[in-house]
Enzyme design. Sequence first.
Site, PDB file in Angstrom:
ATOM      1  N   TYR A 133       0.833  -1.204   0.000  1.00 33.47           N
ATOM      2  CA  TYR A 133       0.000   0.000   0.000  1.00 33.47           C
ATOM      3  C   TYR A 133       0.866   1.252   0.000  1.00 33.47           C
ATOM      4  CZ  TYR A 133      -4.079   2.894   1.079  1.00 33.47           C
ATOM      5  OH  TYR A 133      -5.083   3.828   1.034  1.00 33.47           O
TER       6      TYR A 133
ATOM      7  N   LYS B  85       0.935   4.141  -2.932  1.00 28.95           N
ATOM      8  CA  LYS B  85       0.548   5.533  -2.674  1.00 28.95           C
ATOM      9  C   LYS B  85       1.724   6.495  -2.857  1.00 28.95           C
ATOM     10  CE  LYS B  85      -3.768   4.741  -2.004  1.00 28.95           C
ATOM     11  NZ  LYS B  85      -4.773   5.228  -2.995  1.00 28.95           N
TER      12      LYS B  85
END
Length: 246
Positions: free
Chosen positions: A151, A155
């Site tokens: 993640y 991002k």
Amino acid sequence: MSGFSNDLLAGKSILVTGAGKGIGRACALLAAQSGAHVIAVARTHADLASLQQLAPQNIEIWEDDVTNDSFIQRVRKLSKLDGLVNNVGINRVAPILEQEEQDLDDVVDINIKSMYRTAKAAAAKMTVSGGAIVNMSSQMGFVGSPNRTLYCMSKHAVEGLSKAMAVELAEKRIRVNTVAPTFVLTPLTEPMFENPEFKKFVYEMIPMKSLASTDDVANACVFLLSKLSAMITGTCIKVDGGWTAR
């Protein structure tokens, strides 16, 4: 209730992906309440139908999957597009040494590849009259965190993509920014906070000792879509309660 004028986005056509639930739903509804014609995209018809009922005159629904080529072509065929909230994303939580190869593929495909393709298609429709793109990032686009390598990686990529797009597309009057929330309390995240150890970790990391709401995030997105942010591009609004300020 929104503090924005109900004509802040009047005359604007705004595409919101992942609009069926959570942050995307809040963004779609607030944009509609601010006067925009909203194209709300999600895979679940029931979610979209219930959203449309809240602002039937302003919300158009697309039951579609952003990873499909057909969705990209549909965006490219729009006659008008002024704004995009590029909101679809997934997470795969696990220690890095236990992450499956499929998890890597899934996160890259949704959080990076589909975001890039959607933003590219939207930007192509904005080259004549300009527009604003808001790519959904996260506080994890600025820091690292245990069990969230995939993640965080994705991002951080969103932040890089958005800065590069902002620089390249500025001369075409297309602004590109990100919004980076902390943990947001939704039906999907509520079970996570039933774990006392996880809840303690999160609240200790947030100086304001509070989670974000979907409205908090939607407010930042609508601001970036509007003329109120006319000179803002290539940056991020962090809706993180101070997490990344430490």
